[in-house]
Design a protein around this motif. Structure first.
Motif, PDB file in Angstrom:
ATOM      1  N   UNK A   1       0.847  -1.181   0.000  1.00  0.00           N
ATOM      2  CA  UNK A   1       0.000   0.000   0.000  1.00  0.00           C
ATOM      3  C   UNK A   1       0.888   1.239   0.000  1.00  0.00           C
ATOM      4  N   UNK A   2       0.592   2.209  -0.834  1.00  0.00           N
ATOM      5  CA  UNK A   2       1.375   3.433  -0.932  1.00  0.00           C
ATOM      6  C   UNK A   2       1.114   4.359   0.238  1.00  0.00           C
ATOM      7  N   UNK A   3       1.981   5.331   0.378  1.00  0.00           N
ATOM      8  CA  UNK A   3       1.843   6.310   1.453  1.00  0.00           C
ATOM      9  C   UNK A   3       0.650   7.222   1.176  1.00  0.00           C
ATOM     10  N   UNK A   4      -0.097   7.513   2.212  1.00  0.00           N
ATOM     11  CA  UNK A   4      -1.257   8.396   2.101  1.00  0.00           C
ATOM     12  C   UNK A   4      -0.799   9.846   2.233  1.00  0.00           C
ATOM     13  N   UNK A   5      -1.575  10.728   1.644  1.00  0.00           N
ATOM     14  CA  UNK A   5      -1.298  12.164   1.770  1.00  0.00           C
ATOM     15  C   UNK A   5      -1.755  12.646   3.137  1.00  0.00           C
ATOM     16  N   UNK A  25      -1.562  11.411   7.969  1.00  0.00           N
ATOM     17  CA  UNK A  25      -1.509  10.554   6.788  1.00  0.00           C
ATOM     18  C   UNK A  25      -1.862   9.110   7.167  1.00  0.00           C
ATOM     19  N   UNK A  26      -2.308   8.893   8.407  1.00  0.00           N
ATOM     20  CA  UNK A  26      -2.720   7.575   8.899  1.00  0.00           C
ATOM     21  C   UNK A  26      -1.672   6.495   8.639  1.00  0.00           C
ATOM     22  N   UNK A  27      -0.476   6.632   9.236  1.00  0.00           N
ATOM     23  CA  UNK A  27       0.537   5.596   9.040  1.00  0.00           C
ATOM     24  C   UNK A  27       0.092   4.248   9.612  1.00  0.00           C
ATOM     25  N   UNK A  28      -0.705   4.297  10.673  1.00  0.00           N
ATOM     26  CA  UNK A  28      -1.280   3.097  11.273  1.00  0.00           C
ATOM     27  C   UNK A  28      -2.398   3.515  12.208  1.00  0.00           C
ATOM     28  N   UNK A  29      -3.212   2.545  12.561  1.00  0.00           N
ATOM     29  CA  UNK A  29      -4.224   2.725  13.594  1.00  0.00           C
ATOM     30  C   UNK A  29      -3.844   1.800  14.730  1.00  0.00           C
ATOM     31  N   UNK A  30      -4.325   2.095  15.931  1.00  0.00           N
ATOM     32  CA  UNK A  30      -3.985   1.248  17.071  1.00  0.00           C
ATOM     33  C   UNK A  30      -5.227   0.874  17.872  1.00  0.00           C
ATOM     34  N   UNK A  31      -5.125  -0.274  18.480  1.00  0.00           N
ATOM     35  CA  UNK A  31      -6.067  -0.699  19.507  1.00  0.00           C
ATOM     36  C   UNK A  31      -5.248  -0.834  20.782  1.00  0.00           C
ATOM     37  N   UNK A 102     -15.564  12.492  10.608  1.00  0.00           N
ATOM     38  CA  UNK A 102     -16.632  12.589   9.605  1.00  0.00           C
ATOM     39  C   UNK A 102     -16.239  11.856   8.328  1.00  0.00           C
ATOM     40  N   UNK A 103     -17.048  10.877   7.935  1.00  0.00           N
ATOM     41  CA  UNK A 103     -16.872  10.194   6.663  1.00  0.00           C
ATOM     42  C   UNK A 103     -15.597   9.391   6.513  1.00  0.00           C
ATOM     43  N   UNK A 104     -14.940   9.064   7.590  1.00  0.00           N
ATOM     44  CA  UNK A 104     -13.664   8.341   7.512  1.00  0.00           C
ATOM     45  C   UNK A 104     -13.899   6.838   7.428  1.00  0.00           C
ATOM     46  N   UNK A 105     -13.168   6.177   6.548  1.00  0.00           N
ATOM     47  CA  UNK A 105     -13.229   4.723   6.410  1.00  0.00           C
ATOM     48  C   UNK A 105     -11.842   4.151   6.715  1.00  0.00           C
ATOM     49  N   UNK A 106     -11.697   3.363   7.791  1.00  0.00           N
ATOM     50  CA  UNK A 106     -10.380   2.836   8.167  1.00  0.00           C
ATOM     51  C   UNK A 106      -9.905   1.653   7.321  1.00  0.00           C
ATOM     52  N   UNK A 107     -10.706   1.227   6.364  1.00  0.00           N
ATOM     53  CA  UNK A 107     -10.369   0.070   5.530  1.00  0.00           C
ATOM     54  C   UNK A 107      -8.996   0.225   4.895  1.00  0.00           C
ATOM     55  N   UNK A 108      -8.166  -0.805   5.033  1.00  0.00           N
ATOM     56  CA  UNK A 108      -6.862  -0.837   4.385  1.00  0.00           C
ATOM     57  C   UNK A 108      -5.722  -0.216   5.172  1.00  0.00           C
ATOM     58  N   UNK A 109      -6.008   0.395   6.311  1.00  0.00           N
ATOM     59  CA  UNK A 109      -4.944   0.987   7.125  1.00  0.00           C
ATOM     60  C   UNK A 109      -4.484  -0.069   8.133  1.00  0.00           C
TER      61      UNK A 109
END
Length: 120
Positions: A1-5, A25-31, A102-109
């Motif tokens: 997966x490429x780097x997000x802006x 740029x959402x490098x990762x999400x955490x639990x 608002x309107x955020x989709x965490x899919x693929x992060x």
């Protein structure tokens, strides 16, 4: 997966009293598996305080601290939603509940589990 802006995202609690903006740029999400995070079941992104702006609702925030009383968890006093917290180990960083964006989709992060329960 490429780097997000790096983009600006707006978020809020359920009732909209607490509103904030972040840049990431959402490098990762955490639990986290600490006692409070297990109960609130949030999915978080870590942003530096310079990339976080509280837009409205400061007076409606309720702060909760436990254990070492270092991490500062914030909840809307009207609707009870947890939008963000000040981190314990890195207090100049904010953990943001991405489900409040608002309107955020965490899919693929990528999601990284953190060991909050093991912290002393």
């Amino acid at each position: 997966m490429g780097q997000r802006a790096v983009d600006r995202y707006i978020g809020s609690c359920h009732c909209g009293t607490v509103r904030f903006a972040i840049e990431t740029d959402f490098p990762e999400l955490t639990t986290c598996d600490c006692s409070i995070c297990r109960r609130k079941n949030a999915l978080m992104v870590k942003v530096h305080e310079s990339a976080f702006e509280l837009l409205a609702g400061e007076e409606a925030l309720t702060e909760y601290r436990f254990n070492t009383h270092t991490a500062r968890h914030f909840f809307c006093s009207t609707c009870g939603i947890y939008p963000f917290h000040r981190k314990r180990v890195t207090p100049d960083w904010v953990g943001v509940n991405v489900f409040c964006l608002d309107g955020f989709d965490p899919e693929g992060i990528p999601v990284r589990a953190t060991d909050g329960a093991g912290m002393s």
